[in-house]
Structure formats: C-alpha cells, structure tokens
Enzyme design. Structure first.
Site, PDB file in Angstrom:
ATOM      1  N   LYS A  76       0.636  -1.307  -0.034  1.00  0.00           N
ATOM      2  CA  LYS A  76       0.058   0.029  -0.216  1.00  0.00           C
ATOM      3  C   LYS A  76       0.792   1.203  -0.100  1.00  0.00           C
ATOM      4  CE  LYS A  76      -4.318  -1.797   0.233  1.00  0.00           C
ATOM      5  NZ  LYS A  76      -5.253  -1.494  -0.849  1.00  0.00           N
TER       6      LYS A  76
ATOM      7  N   ASP B  20      -0.271  -0.295  -4.513  1.00  0.00           N
ATOM      8  CA  ASP B  20      -1.720   0.253  -4.629  1.00  0.00           C
ATOM      9  C   ASP B  20      -1.719   1.552  -3.972  1.00  0.00           C
ATOM     10  OD1 ASP B  20      -4.330   0.674  -4.609  1.00  0.00           O
ATOM     11  OD2 ASP B  20      -5.019  -1.261  -3.533  1.00  0.00           O
TER      12      ASP B  20
ATOM     13  N   GLU C 185      -2.000  -0.175  -8.759  1.00  0.00           N
ATOM     14  CA  GLU C 185      -3.183  -0.193  -8.753  1.00  0.00           C
ATOM     15  C   GLU C 185      -3.770   1.078  -8.381  1.00  0.00           C
ATOM     16  OE1 GLU C 185      -4.665  -3.768  -6.465  1.00  0.00           O
ATOM     17  OE2 GLU C 185      -6.395  -2.432  -5.733  1.00  0.00           O
TER      18      GLU C 185
ATOM     19  N   ASP D  82      -9.244   0.046  -9.569  1.00  0.00           N
ATOM     20  CA  ASP D  82      -9.999  -0.704  -8.337  1.00  0.00           C
ATOM     21  C   ASP D  82     -11.278   0.290  -7.980  1.00  0.00           C
ATOM     22  OD1 ASP D  82     -10.779  -1.837  -6.229  1.00  0.00           O
ATOM     23  OD2 ASP D  82      -9.201  -1.850  -5.008  1.00  0.00           O
TER      24      ASP D  82
ATOM     25  N   LYS E 259     -14.162  -6.938  -7.271  1.00  0.00           N
ATOM     26  CA  LYS E 259     -14.362  -7.299  -5.830  1.00  0.00           C
ATOM     27  C   LYS E 259     -16.173  -7.755  -5.446  1.00  0.00           C
ATOM     28  CE  LYS E 259     -10.678  -4.699  -3.606  1.00  0.00           C
ATOM     29  NZ  LYS E 259     -10.532  -3.297  -2.846  1.00  0.00           N
TER      30      LYS E 259
END
Ligand code: MG
Length: 308
Positions: free
Chosen positions: A125, A149, A175, A200, A222
């Site tokens: 992250k 991400d 991402e 995302d 997701k």
C-alpha cells in the site's frame, strides 16, 4: 420454512491496516445465514464507508430483500447448482494470492514483508510522502513479486513521476494511482509509465468497464463492490471481451466471502484474496493458502463451515 438470520461481526485485524485513506483496526462485517430444513447457506458483507456503506445499511438491505426471497429456496439452490456446473472451473487452476502490507514506516513495512516471506506475491500500500523509500526498503529484504496500490492518493503528475521512479524495482503493476472519477488522469498516467495500470475504485460494477477501455490495462473486481459471484462473473466476461486483464480482490472479509471469491480465481490473472489472513478471529473456515496458492475446499457450495 425459510429462516434468515443476519448479524454483525467485528473482524479484528492482527495488526492495524493502513492505506492512503486511513487506518483500520477492525472490519465491521455482516454475516447472513439462511436455513431451510437441514440446509444452511452463508453469505457475508464487508461494508465500506468509502462506498457509503455501514453494517446498518447492510442489515437494512437484508431486511428489505428478505421478503423477496419467497418461501421456497429450492429455486435458488437449482440456480446455484446449475451455475456451479456452468462454472466448471478447474480447482487446480486457482490463482496464487498476494499478501498485503499496509502503510507504516519504510522500516516497519520491510519487517512485515520479511515476516510474510511464505507469500511469493506482496501487495504494497502506497500513497505516502515516502513511497519510493518504502519500496526500496522492501526490495532490500524481499525478492517477492511486488504490486503497489495507491488507493487513489496520487495526482496524475505525481503518479507519473513516482511510477517511473518505482519501475526499476521490478513492480508487476500499479493499482488505482489516481482518484476513481479521474478517467482522463488514469489514461495520462497509463500513457506515460512503463508499468501496467489496474483500476480498483474506478471499476465498481459492470457498467464501469466500457469507459475504462484504453485508460487502464486491467480491472480489480471485488464481490463487495459488484454484489457477488454472478455479477463478478459478468464483469470478468465483459472485461475479457475488451481485452482487459482481470484481478479479483477483497475487503477485510472472513473465510465466507474470501472462499466465495477464490472459486472464481481460475478465470483471472491476479488474485488478492488475503482479507481473512489479516484478521485473528475468523468465525469460519474455507479456502486455505499454501505458499501463496489458494487451495479450494471441495465440500458442496462454497465449502465453508463455522469454525469449531
Ligand atoms: Mg485496491
């Protein structure tokens, strides 16, 4: 008689989970149990504040929709069984999952990467003032495949600068570098960096896919964004029709929703299904992970059961 029981459950993160938007200590999820005679089915929601959801909104929706299920669940069972047959997926081809390292100091993140050495793929992250230092520190201790991400945190200009600086550290993809609605920004970034860009926050439901074509290299699907297995399947097919790569990801979820998502991984390029690995009070068991590879349960349906 059909009996629906929904209850909130607080999944406790083993360590605080930080992304560019904030820090999380627990995930307040909702578990649904539907019983008819001796058949019990489980479902799960991991409501996300970012999408305007809470356990209360999830429970309210369940109460609202429960009346529409009717008294005969066998139609649903038929559909699910038919769907399982249509899926016809090879469990051997289930993907390997990445393991996520939340935001912390570069040193702490390197420590966590080292502790996660059983996972061959790490998702890092970013979206901090020291993103390059983080990746450098992790690369010093890990040869794992690295995905990053930013959770929408960068401006397009910042993203181009940072991704070009990160590229020499052998990064598989980036991402959601920029905010969800900045599609022009996504395209600008994609056109000016050497790494694949995966959306995302920009790819919530199937309707989002056509306008992302040409702006990203792939999409992260997701269940908690799109609404479950049927809709995720539709997204996979639409994405493939547009030549997009497909990733299947998760929120902080128990083994119920993670296992449900794992069943579709034979169809995708990348899996990020570690939500259950980040908590220490999972009330269910289902999919397991061996050296990063998702091992699907072979029991009927999702193959999940309450932890003894
Ligand atoms: Mg993400």
């Amino acid at each position: 008689m059909l009996h629906i029981d929904a209850k909130p459950v607080d999944l406790r993160l083993s360590t605080p989970f930080r992304i560019s938007r904030g820090v999380q200590y627990t995930s307040s999820n909702v578990i649904v149990q539907i019983t008819y005679g001796d058949i019990t089915g489980y479902g799960e929601a991991s409501p996300t504040e970012y999408y305007g959801e809470s356990p209360e909104t999830a429970l309210a929706c369940i109460a609202l929709f429960a009346g529409n299920l009717g008294d005969d669940p066998f139609l649903i069972e038929d559909i699910l069984q038919k769907l399982d047959k249509i899926l016809g997926l090879n469990p051997e081809r289930a993907a390997s999952t990445s393991f996520t390292i939340g935001i912390d100091t570069p040193g702490e993140m390197a420590k966590k990467a080292l502790a996660a050495k059983e996972y061959p793929i790490l998702k890092i992250k970013l979206g901090t003032r020291h993103d390059l230092e983080i990746v450098k520190a992790i690369r010093e201790v890990s040869t794992a495949t690295i995905r990053v991400d930013a959770n929408s945190a960068w401006t397009p200009k910042e993203a181009i600068h940072k991704i070009n600086a990160l590229a020499p550290y052998n990064i598989e993809f980036v991402e959601q570098p920029v905010p969800a609605h900045d599609l022009a920004g996504l395209k600008l970034v994609r056109d000016n960096v050497p790494l694949p860009i995966i959306s995302d926050e920009s790819s919530v439901t199937v309707d989002d896919i056509p306008r992302l074509v040409g702006h990203v290299d792939g999409i992260n699907i997701k269940y908690m964004k799109c609404g479950g297995i049927n809709r995720a399947l539709k997204m996979i097919h639409v994405a493939r029709a547009h030549n997009l790569r497909v990733m299947i990801g998760c929120m902080i979820e128990s083994a119920i929703a993670i296992t449900a998502a794992a069943h579709l991984t034979p169809l995708v390029d990348y899996a990020d299904l570690d939500g259950n690995l980040l908590i220490d009070n999972d009330p269910f068991v289902g999919v397991t992970v061996k050296n990063g590879k998702l091992i699907l349960p072979d029991a009927p349906g999702l193959g999940v059961k309450p932890r003894a």
